[in-house]
Design a protein around this motif. Structure first.
Motif, PDB file in Angstrom:
ATOM      1  N   MET A  62      -4.348   5.646   2.766  1.00 41.09           N
ATOM      2  CA  MET A  62      -2.997   4.902   2.763  1.00 41.09           C
ATOM      3  C   MET A  62      -2.773   4.178   4.165  1.00 41.09           C
ATOM      4  SD  MET A  62       0.924   5.640   1.527  1.00 41.09           S
ATOM      5  CE  MET A  62       1.977   4.390   1.699  1.00 41.09           C
ATOM      6  N   GLU A  63      -2.649   2.817   4.230  1.00 45.22           N
ATOM      7  CA  GLU A  63      -2.301   2.124   5.659  1.00 45.22           C
ATOM      8  C   GLU A  63      -1.014   2.586   6.243  1.00 45.22           C
ATOM      9  OE1 GLU A  63      -2.539  -2.427   6.809  1.00 45.22           O
ATOM     10  OE2 GLU A  63      -4.185  -1.729   5.220  1.00 45.22           O
ATOM     11  N   GLY A  64      -1.268   2.732   7.542  1.00 44.70           N
ATOM     12  CA  GLY A  64       0.066   2.967   8.404  1.00 44.70           C
ATOM     13  C   GLY A  64       0.306   4.615   8.617  1.00 44.70           C
ATOM     14  N   VAL A  65      -0.309   5.302   7.741  1.00 40.34           N
ATOM     15  CA  VAL A  65       0.033   6.739   7.870  1.00 40.34           C
ATOM     16  C   VAL A  65      -0.570   7.204   9.168  1.00 40.34           C
ATOM     17  CG1 VAL A  65      -0.268   9.106   6.935  1.00 40.34           C
ATOM     18  CG2 VAL A  65       0.031   7.253   5.205  1.00 40.34           C
ATOM     19  N   GLU A  66       0.280   7.895  10.008  1.00 40.63           N
ATOM     20  CA  GLU A  66      -0.084   8.590  11.258  1.00 40.63           C
ATOM     21  C   GLU A  66      -0.672   9.920  11.031  1.00 40.63           C
ATOM     22  OE1 GLU A  66       2.928   7.592  13.961  1.00 40.63           O
ATOM     23  OE2 GLU A  66       2.821   5.422  13.687  1.00 40.63           O
ATOM     24  N   VAL A 116       5.250  12.737   5.353  1.00 45.04           N
ATOM     25  CA  VAL A 116       4.403  11.771   5.893  1.00 45.04           C
ATOM     26  C   VAL A 116       5.065  11.009   7.033  1.00 45.04           C
ATOM     27  CG1 VAL A 116       3.309   9.735   5.151  1.00 45.04           C
ATOM     28  CG2 VAL A 116       3.537  11.454   3.641  1.00 45.04           C
ATOM     29  N   LYS A 117       4.290  10.827   7.995  1.00 40.27           N
ATOM     30  CA  LYS A 117       5.114   9.973   9.316  1.00 40.27           C
ATOM     31  C   LYS A 117       4.038   8.984   9.373  1.00 40.27           C
ATOM     32  CE  LYS A 117       7.058  13.999  11.475  1.00 40.27           C
ATOM     33  NZ  LYS A 117       6.885  15.088  12.117  1.00 40.27           N
ATOM     34  N   GLY A 118       4.674   7.659   9.841  1.00 38.27           N
ATOM     35  CA  GLY A 118       3.841   6.477  10.132  1.00 38.27           C
ATOM     36  C   GLY A 118       4.747   5.165  10.031  1.00 38.27           C
ATOM     37  N   ASN A 119       4.130   4.275  10.002  1.00 37.39           N
ATOM     38  CA  ASN A 119       4.527   3.028   9.943  1.00 37.39           C
ATOM     39  C   ASN A 119       4.542   2.404   8.235  1.00 37.39           C
ATOM     40  OD1 ASN A 119       5.543   0.192  10.201  1.00 37.39           O
ATOM     41  ND2 ASN A 119       3.720  -0.660  10.907  1.00 37.39           N
ATOM     42  N   ALA A 154       6.342   2.898  -0.985  1.00 42.18           N
ATOM     43  CA  ALA A 154       5.055   2.694  -1.013  1.00 42.18           C
ATOM     44  C   ALA A 154       4.469   4.149  -0.916  1.00 42.18           C
ATOM     45  CB  ALA A 154       4.444   1.806   0.220  1.00 42.18           C
ATOM     46  N   VAL A 155       4.783   4.991  -0.185  1.00 42.70           N
ATOM     47  CA  VAL A 155       4.588   6.349  -0.258  1.00 42.70           C
ATOM     48  C   VAL A 155       4.700   7.178  -1.344  1.00 42.70           C
ATOM     49  CG1 VAL A 155       4.754   8.759   0.996  1.00 42.70           C
ATOM     50  CG2 VAL A 155       4.943   6.827   2.424  1.00 42.70           C
TER      51      VAL A 155
END
Length: 80
Positions: free
Chosen positions: A27-31, A44-47, A52-53
């Protein structure tokens, strides 16, 4: 903008958590993310957008819902 999304995901074995891990890795944006099997909790942390998550994790076929955040103590409204 970075944010944290917390989901309750029904996982009964390492295969279940592995499936969640695989979709989050792509997944895009997941830090970062944390999978807690005992609590059935995925953080889940991120942009990322919460929906979407949720949709991404739901694709694993596991029962997924948003983690209910308890209201802070003393914030209940009382009927007069």
């Amino acid at each position: 903008m970075s944010q944290t999304v917390v989901l309750k995901v029904q996982m009964s074995c390492s295969g279940c958590s592995g499936a969640v891990k695989r979709v989050l890795d792509k997944m895009e944006g997941v830090e970062s993310y944390d999978i807690n099997m005992d609590e059935q909790k995925v953080t889940v942390k991120g942009n990322v957008q919460p929906d979407a998550v949720f949709n991404t994790v739901s694709k694993t076929g596991k029962k997924t819902e948003f983690w209910e955040v308890a209201a802070p103590a003393g914030s209940e409204t009382k009927a007069a």
